[in-house]
Design an enzyme around this catalytic site. Structure first.
Site: not given
Lengths: 320, 427
Positions: B64-65, B306
């Protein structure tokens, strides 16, 4: 997969990115075009006006005095304006993005980029980017990218072989040395197999061969004596000093002992075999001085022919 | 809110259900299927005619950064992408910045993600501090904070003594360990599968032995420690055969494969397409074919997206300099359907790999639609197509090797705990 990006829809040369995928006729056409250029150098005025008013940018993201110089001479003999940029010492260090550099130079009305880059595929990326940004009129010549390709070197090698051997269809050619890291070897292999050379051999220790190399249509030898037996052409590759790191080779001495091209070994080849090297040579590492300076070596003619071949490529791409 | 889902084809792989029927939801749970339960008055009716109604998708690997890489993606953007992709629950790897190695960071992430339209998230905590492979994290504390398992994202633990101890420690508490099998030395500087394509393109190769050697070590240590091991993102035929053999020998190991590796191989690098720069690398065609078959027969438990948003600056580079990763949340369902169609698999079998099976890997009661279950649902039209374009992707990660393609399946509604998180009919 997209169409071969270096050919136009009509099959004409738009960029020269790699020899792989070039039709045999195209390679022969480049060699034929180069032949008359070889004599330009013998004139009093060593120039033809084919690229007059055109700007050729030499973009060297990796150092190479020799290749850059031959491209510069070739472009100047075609009357082009040549701008040399050694980018590894300028903007790349300031963190400028590769494609920003390209955009800037495209905005300077370039007609041709001659590109040397340490990453395989960088000229492909640049050619695709030029197409995507409407700068399709700029031609890209790959002057060596990573381990991938060095097409003008491959072509000048073919020019040299044809000069001395005339016919490709009966030859046995051996490529000796660090194939793993060599863009030259890959371009040579594609050129030789495309031109119909019946036997292309590679000779190297297992640490210097990429896996799957035989799928490129070559016969693999690990013992140099076996590999050289009966060949018409010996193409030696440069061995870089950094190969002693990373556990690829123990020492240059042992490499010379096992793979160095000596007179005794050369005697296993055909009596009229020629010896080639893309330069710069490491005497006493991949090649013995007696061979490098011997009567079978055609290493300096390669350099001369290289200018004619590069003129041919640039003229075919950018000539009017 | 009481929801009546009308006339859809209910596929609930966990219970072997595949029939056209209505589904009823109240107070965030499934209350029944078939006839309207007594006293049920719907406040919202969703027409699912022609659609599949299945459990919400569960994704075992989605970056999700957040925290740290908000310029590439934010929780808001990626949760919108998850909902648009029919994903209602996801596990996120610990390679954020800072790394998920402290309970407060995990709590913060879980807290930020606690919105009704957001998928449930299960952080995977770092197995070692800073993912450096040296010191253990406070796993019990991290578990309390919400971590469901412990892993290293793409980073290896080089020191096998640390690995052994990390597994022992995790096994003490019964925590699962999720690891990628890739020997960092054999993978050093490599950017593509070590084979003909890499040889041709002059790219540094990563041999299959990088996976099998690491896998061998992990499987040995798993047997030694009894830890519950999950291998993430397998890439090779040899790798999956080792896992099959290990299971037969009684080792508790599960595994997943990334959806890209189900459809692509090293040939898809084409002319140095940086979109095909992935970790692990795309391998040979026969590896891809083995992964497809082994996912179909259940040897590979689950399929994950991924999901790794990479911005254009990270991708518009020569192949070996480009960042690894591709966007995946919105492609998980279409690419699963494409695989099912090509393999001629029953839909229920295919959907099990992205619903019931990943729930089992997570060890949670989810991924099914029995009465009483949490109402996480995905309702999609299998006949419609999803055009993969930058504009159609809600994720801030617009880079994927599938850009420009039309893929089967379009999500119409996504429900998370009975809340309508995505409505694809709004256009």
């Amino acid at each position: 997969m997209t169409r071969n990006p270096q050919l136009t829809a009509e099959g004409e040369l738009k960029h020269l990115l790699t020899i792989e995928g070039l039709p045999c006729e195209m390679i022969l056409r480049i060699l034929d075009t180069a032949a008359p250029f070889a004599s330009v150098a013998e004139r009093e005025v060593k120039k033809v006006p084919l690229l007059r008013g055109k700007s050729v940018f030499n973009l060297f993201f990796e150092n190479s005095t020799r290749t850059r110089t031959t491209f510069e001479i070739a472009a100047k003999r075609l009357s082009a304006d040549v701008i040399n940029l050694n980018i590894n010492t300028s903007s790349a260090n300031k963190g400028e993005r590769l494609l920003d550099t390209v955009d800037n130079l495209a905005a300077m009305q370039a007609d041709m980029f001659v590109i040397r880059h340490a990453s395989s595929g960088a000229p492909h990326l640049i050619a695709q980017h030029l197409a995507a940004t409407g700068c399709d009129h700029i031609h890209v010549v790959n002057a060596g990218d990573g381990r991938h390709a060095h097409p003008t070197q491959g072509l000048l090698d073919m020019y040299t072989i044809r000069h001395y051997k005339r016919d490709f269809s009966q030859l046995t050619v051996a490529i000796v040395g660090d194939v793993l890291h060599s863009r030259v070897a890959r371009s040579q292999i594609h050129a030789l197999t495309t031109l119909g050379v019946p036997e292309v051999r590679v000779i190297a220790p297992k640490t210097l061969l990429p896996s799957g190399i035989e799928r490129l249509g070559v016969r693999v030898f690990h013992a140099i004596d076996d590999g050289l037996r009966g060949v018409d052409v010996v193409m030696t590759l440069r061995l870089q000093n950094e190969r002693m790191q990373g556990a690829l080779l123990p020492s240059t001495e042992e490499y010379f002992k096992a793979y160095g091209l000596t007179q005794e070994r050369l005697a296993l080849a055909k009596p009229d075999a020629i010896v080639m090297h893309p330069g710069p040579m490491n005497r006493g590492v991949e090649i013995d001085s007696a061979v490098a300076d011997g009567r079978q070596a055609v290493i300096l003619p390669q350099v001369t022919f290289g200018i004619a071949v590069r003129m041919a490529v640039m003229a075919m791409l950018g000539g009017t | 809110m009481k929801i009546h889902i009308k006339n859809g084809r209910l596929i609930d792989p966990a219970h072997g259900v595949d029939k056209t029927t209505d589904v009823f939801i109240a107070a965030g749970r499934i209350v029944g299927a078939g006839d309207t339960p007594a006293g049920f008055t719907a406040s919202c009716v969703l027409d699912a005619t022609g659609c599949i109604v299945c459990p919400g998708l569960i994704d075992l690997s989605a970056r999700l950064r957040e925290p740290g890489f908000e310029y590439r993606a934010t929780l808001e953007s990626e949760m919108a992408a998850a909902a648009a992709g029919g994903i209602t629950r996801l596990a996120c790897p610990p390679d954020t910045d800072p790394v998920l190695d402290e309970p407060s960071l995990v709590e913060m992430l879980s807290h930020r993600a606690r919105l009704p339209e957001f998928a449930h998230i299960h952080p995977v905590g770092a197995l070692t501090t800073q993912l450096e492979g040296k010191a253990l994290t406070e796993m019990a504390e991290l578990f309390e904070a919400g971590c469901i398992a412990f892993g290293q994202a793409n980073r290896a633990i080089v020191d096998n003594q640390v690995m052994l101890r990390a597994m022992h420690y995790a096994a003490t508490f019964g925590f699962p360990v999720w690891l990628q099998a890739q020997d960092p030395f054999l993978a050093r500087q490599g950017v593509a599968h070590d084979g003909e394509i890499a040889a041709r393109l002059g790219l540094a190769g990563i041999p299959v032995a990088a996976e099998t050697i690491a896998l061998s070590t992990l499987l040995h240590l798993a047997r030694e420690t009894g830890v519950r091991l999950h291998i993430t993102r397998l890439s090779s035929a040899a790798g999956i055969e080792m896992i099959v053999a290990a299971r037969a020998a009684g080792i508790a190991v599960t595994c997943d494969v990334a959806v890209h590796h189900l459809h692509l191989c090293d040939h898809d690098i084409g002319f140095f397409n940086p979109q095909a720069r992935l970790d692990p690398p795309l391998r040979a065609q026969r590896d891809r074919d083995a992964l497809r078959a082994r996912l179909a027969d259940g040897s590979i438990d689950a399929l994950c997206s991924d999901h790794t948003p990479v911005d254009d600056d990270g991708k518009q580079l020569p192949f070996d300099e480009a960042e690894v990763g591709a966007t995946g949340l919105e492609l998980l369902l279409p690419l699963t359907l494409k695989w099912a169609r090509e393999m001629k698999l029953p839909l229920a079998t295919a959907l099990a790999r992205i619903t019931a099976a990943p729930a089992r890997v997570l060890g949670i009661d989810a991924g099914h639609l029995a009465p009483g279950a949490v109402a996480d649902l995905c309702i999609f039209d299998p006949a419609a197509e999803f055009h993969v374009t930058r504009a159609n992707l809600k994720s801030l990660g617009k880079n994927t090797p599938f850009l420009g393609l039309s893929l089967p399946g379009r999500v119409r509604y996504t429900l998370i705990e009975g809340h309508l998180a995505y409505d694809g009919t709004l256009g």
